[in-house]
Motif scaffolding. Structure first.
Motif, PDB file in Angstrom:
ATOM      1  N   ILE A 247      -2.376 -17.437 -38.331  1.00 17.21           N
ATOM      2  CA  ILE A 247      -1.491 -16.228 -39.165  1.00 17.21           C
ATOM      3  C   ILE A 247      -0.223 -15.840 -38.433  1.00 17.21           C
ATOM      4  N   THR A 248      -0.636 -15.633 -37.180  1.00 19.04           N
ATOM      5  CA  THR A 248       0.614 -14.804 -36.427  1.00 19.04           C
ATOM      6  C   THR A 248       1.666 -15.881 -36.068  1.00 19.04           C
ATOM      7  N   ALA A 249       1.380 -17.164 -35.702  1.00 17.99           N
ATOM      8  CA  ALA A 249       2.248 -18.054 -35.669  1.00 17.99           C
ATOM      9  C   ALA A 249       3.125 -18.358 -36.734  1.00 17.99           C
ATOM     10  N   ASP A 250       2.399 -18.220 -38.083  1.00 15.52           N
ATOM     11  CA  ASP A 250       3.267 -18.631 -39.099  1.00 15.52           C
ATOM     12  C   ASP A 250       4.211 -17.421 -39.446  1.00 15.52           C
ATOM     13  N   LEU A 251       3.772 -16.231 -39.143  1.00 15.02           N
ATOM     14  CA  LEU A 251       4.594 -14.874 -39.421  1.00 15.02           C
ATOM     15  C   LEU A 251       5.778 -14.971 -38.481  1.00 15.02           C
ATOM     16  N   ALA A 252       5.302 -15.314 -37.094  1.00 11.55           N
ATOM     17  CA  ALA A 252       6.640 -15.434 -36.198  1.00 11.55           C
ATOM     18  C   ALA A 252       7.676 -16.563 -36.650  1.00 11.55           C
ATOM     19  N   HIS A 253       7.182 -17.622 -37.130  1.00  8.22           N
ATOM     20  CA  HIS A 253       8.184 -18.773 -37.671  1.00  8.22           C
ATOM     21  C   HIS A 253       8.906 -18.043 -38.954  1.00  8.22           C
ATOM     22  N   GLY A 254       8.194 -17.372 -39.610  1.00  8.92           N
ATOM     23  CA  GLY A 254       9.057 -16.779 -40.724  1.00  8.92           C
ATOM     24  C   GLY A 254      10.077 -15.619 -40.354  1.00  8.92           C
ATOM     25  N   TYR A 255       9.603 -15.183 -39.197  1.00 10.71           N
ATOM     26  CA  TYR A 255      10.736 -14.091 -38.709  1.00 10.71           C
ATOM     27  C   TYR A 255      11.924 -14.732 -38.076  1.00 10.71           C
ATOM     28  N   ASN A 256      11.936 -16.205 -38.038  1.00  8.38           N
ATOM     29  CA  ASN A 256      12.969 -16.977 -37.229  1.00  8.38           C
ATOM     30  C   ASN A 256      12.682 -16.745 -35.713  1.00  8.38           C
ATOM     31  N   ARG A 257      11.502 -16.535 -35.140  1.00  6.96           N
ATOM     32  CA  ARG A 257      11.200 -16.374 -33.646  1.00  6.96           C
ATOM     33  C   ARG A 257      10.576 -17.724 -33.174  1.00  6.96           C
ATOM     34  N   ASP A 258      10.893 -17.861 -31.951  1.00 12.10           N
ATOM     35  CA  ASP A 258      10.291 -19.186 -31.594  1.00 12.10           C
ATOM     36  C   ASP A 258       8.865 -19.153 -31.416  1.00 12.10           C
ATOM     37  N   VAL A 259       8.217 -20.053 -31.688  1.00 10.25           N
ATOM     38  CA  VAL A 259       6.608 -20.611 -31.255  1.00 10.25           C
ATOM     39  C   VAL A 259       6.352 -21.598 -30.435  1.00 10.25           C
ATOM     40  N   PHE A 260       5.584 -21.382 -29.576  1.00 15.23           N
ATOM     41  CA  PHE A 260       5.051 -22.382 -28.493  1.00 15.23           C
ATOM     42  C   PHE A 260       3.805 -22.526 -28.668  1.00 15.23           C
ATOM     43  N   ALA A 261       3.152 -23.695 -28.278  1.00 17.29           N
ATOM     44  CA  ALA A 261       1.843 -23.842 -28.392  1.00 17.29           C
ATOM     45  C   ALA A 261       1.433 -25.015 -27.057  1.00 17.29           C
ATOM     46  N   VAL A 262       0.201 -24.477 -26.493  1.00 13.35           N
ATOM     47  CA  VAL A 262      -0.153 -25.431 -25.399  1.00 13.35           C
ATOM     48  C   VAL A 262      -1.341 -26.115 -25.802  1.00 13.35           C
ATOM     49  N   PRO A 263      -1.017 -27.658 -25.789  1.00 11.41           N
ATOM     50  CA  PRO A 263      -1.598 -28.624 -26.626  1.00 11.41           C
ATOM     51  C   PRO A 263      -2.855 -28.743 -25.686  1.00 11.41           C
ATOM     52  N   GLY A 264      -3.953 -29.320 -26.514  1.00 13.12           N
ATOM     53  CA  GLY A 264      -5.427 -29.901 -25.951  1.00 13.12           C
ATOM     54  C   GLY A 264      -5.686 -31.147 -26.176  1.00 13.12           C
ATOM     55  N   LYS A 265      -7.002 -31.540 -26.211  1.00 16.02           N
ATOM     56  CA  LYS A 265      -7.269 -32.800 -26.164  1.00 16.02           C
ATOM     57  C   LYS A 265      -7.419 -33.169 -27.944  1.00 16.02           C
ATOM     58  N   ILE A 266      -7.303 -34.052 -28.130  1.00 16.95           N
ATOM     59  CA  ILE A 266      -7.348 -34.355 -29.677  1.00 16.95           C
ATOM     60  C   ILE A 266      -8.735 -34.278 -30.221  1.00 16.95           C
ATOM     61  N   THR A 267      -9.877 -34.438 -29.292  1.00 14.92           N
ATOM     62  CA  THR A 267     -11.062 -34.099 -29.726  1.00 14.92           C
ATOM     63  C   THR A 267     -11.639 -32.897 -29.627  1.00 14.92           C
ATOM     64  N   ASP A 268     -10.728 -31.764 -29.105  1.00 11.74           N
ATOM     65  CA  ASP A 268     -11.055 -30.475 -29.157  1.00 11.74           C
ATOM     66  C   ASP A 268     -10.838 -29.580 -30.080  1.00 11.74           C
ATOM     67  N   ALA A 269     -11.921 -29.011 -30.889  1.00 13.63           N
ATOM     68  CA  ALA A 269     -11.697 -28.508 -32.095  1.00 13.63           C
ATOM     69  C   ALA A 269     -11.120 -26.970 -31.798  1.00 13.63           C
ATOM     70  N   GLY A 270     -11.251 -26.560 -30.538  1.00 11.69           N
ATOM     71  CA  GLY A 270     -10.730 -25.321 -30.036  1.00 11.69           C
ATOM     72  C   GLY A 270      -9.022 -25.355 -30.103  1.00 11.69           C
ATOM     73  N   SER A 271      -8.485 -26.539 -29.731  1.00 12.94           N
ATOM     74  CA  SER A 271      -7.254 -26.805 -29.588  1.00 12.94           C
ATOM     75  C   SER A 271      -6.605 -27.319 -30.741  1.00 12.94           C
ATOM     76  N   ALA A 272      -7.327 -27.367 -31.863  1.00  5.76           N
ATOM     77  CA  ALA A 272      -6.766 -28.307 -33.110  1.00  5.76           C
ATOM     78  C   ALA A 272      -5.775 -27.460 -33.551  1.00  5.76           C
ATOM     79  N   GLY A 273      -5.698 -26.231 -33.653  1.00  2.15           N
ATOM     80  CA  GLY A 273      -4.714 -25.253 -34.285  1.00  2.15           C
ATOM     81  C   GLY A 273      -3.394 -25.629 -33.562  1.00  2.15           C
TER      82      GLY A 273
END
Length: 375
Positions: A247-273
């Motif tokens: 939700i916060t990432a979407d809000l930041a995107h809507g405010y025209n702020r840059d969003v960065f994400a640290v990737p995880g393993k494709i099998t890791d549900a904890g990094s799926a977002g």
């Protein structure tokens, strides 16, 4: 006590007057008291207010609630920031729905050179903890080299939030916890010691909720927009495909702020977002702080870059992006935000950050309708 405080708090609790309408009113009236004393015929002619909301202001009588809040504020040494106050976070003012009033416990300056939100899962892995610690440490070192100060913002929740706050404290970086409730309580209570350290080390706990507001589940998405709006960029470290971090990432995107994400393993549900945000181009992949510094244009310019722009000597502290914007305004003003975006091809967050810095340095000023001109 600020004599206008009674009216500032009252404005935040009027039925039918939300944050969007309060921003409109604060733009037209110098003080909150002036809003309450304005004739109905003046209020109802304001775009976005109209007769129904104008009447709600004129008919408001519950000043007793505001008086009780003032007693709480005075008893516990809480600082308040109203929309028109000089100390109000300027980054929030660039959002369409900034909080009418902020309640602050602690001394943190909310208009730091650079402000980063770090958010993520409440159930982090060792990988997420290490990534959080490493990125904050790298950011602090690189911004110090660039002569800039850093503020770390998060939500004081379990997991990545707590790691971000604790790491900032360890490195003597000011950090701000944004709460989803009033300052008469703390959620989660297990973070009481962490909250005290934040306040003691020139940080702050802030909220838009009055003292009696409890940590209701509906308050958390509302709180998240402040986390996003306070910052130049948001970093998401470990999150599933649902939850507050998304939700916060979407809000930041809507405010025209840059969003960065640290990737995880494709099998890791904890990094799926995080992986989803990257895949949908809502976030830039982040593996170290240097990538963020590059994307945001925060690196210290080389000497050649400074001498290459002789026209900018009137403003010697401008970076490359800021210099380009000033040169555009010298040729033509005012300029709309969209025109800046099209002609410079800067990312929304970088453009917003550059314009904000120029405003804070009093080089430019914003006009109604997302237009800008030189001061």
């Amino acid at each position: 006590m600020n004599n206008d405080l009674l009216y500032q708090i009252s404005l935040s609790i009027i039925s039918n007057i939300g944050n969007v309408q309060a921003k409109i009113l604060a733009h037209h009236f110098d003080t909150a008291e002036a809003i309450f004393r304005a004739p109905l015929r003046v209020l109802e002619k304001l775009e976005g207010i109209g007769p129904v909301r104008g009447r709600a202001i004129r008919d408001f009588r519950d000043f007793a609630s505001a008086e009780r809040e003032i007693k709480f504020i005075e008893q516990y040494g809480i600082r308040t920031l109203y929309l028109n106050d000089t100390g109000y976070p300027k980054r929030l003012l660039h959002c369409f729905d900034p909080p009418t009033i902020l309640y602050c416990k602690g001394s943190a300056e909310l208009n730091f050179d650079k402000s980063i939100a770090i958010i993520g899962t409440r159930s982090n892995s060792q990988y997420g903890k290490k990534a959080t610690e490493t990125i904050i440490r790298q950011l602090a070192e690189q911004l110090q080299h660039a002569g800039k100060e850093l503020l770390i913002v998060s939500g004081l929740a379990f997991g990545i939030d707590a790691v971000a706050h604790a790491t900032a404290l360890e490195l003597n970086i000011p950090t701000v916890g944004v709460l989803a409730h009033g300052l008469n309580t703390l959620y989660p209570k297990e973070h009481s010691a962490l909250a005290r350290k934040i306040i003691q080390q020139q940080g702050a706990l802030i909220t838009e909720f009055s003292s009696q507001e409890q940590p209701d589940k509906y308050n958390f998405p509302v709180r998240n927009r402040i986390v996003a709006g306070l910052c130049d960029a948001t970093i998401v470290i470990e999150t599933g495909v649902k939850g507050g971090s998304m939700i916060t990432a979407d809000l930041a995107h809507g405010y025209n702020r840059d969003v960065f994400a640290v990737p995880g393993k494709i099998t890791d549900a904890g990094s799926a977002g995080c992986n989803k945000l990257i895949r949908q181009n809502k976030a830039m992949l982040l593996s170290d702080a240097a990538e963020l510094m590059d994307a945001m244009g925060w690196k210290k310019p080389e000497p050649a870059a400074i001498t290459a722009a002789p026209k900018a000597l009137l403003f010697p502290d401008l970076n490359e992006q800021e210099t380009v914007l000033v040169e555009m305004l010298r040729l033509q003003e005012p300029i709309h935000l969209e025109e800046f975006s099209v002609k410079t091809r800067l990312s929304p967050g970088t453009l917003a950050g550059a314009l904000l810095n120029l405003e804070m340095m009093q080089v430019i000023e914003s006009l109604p309708g997302k237009r800008y001109k030189l001061r």
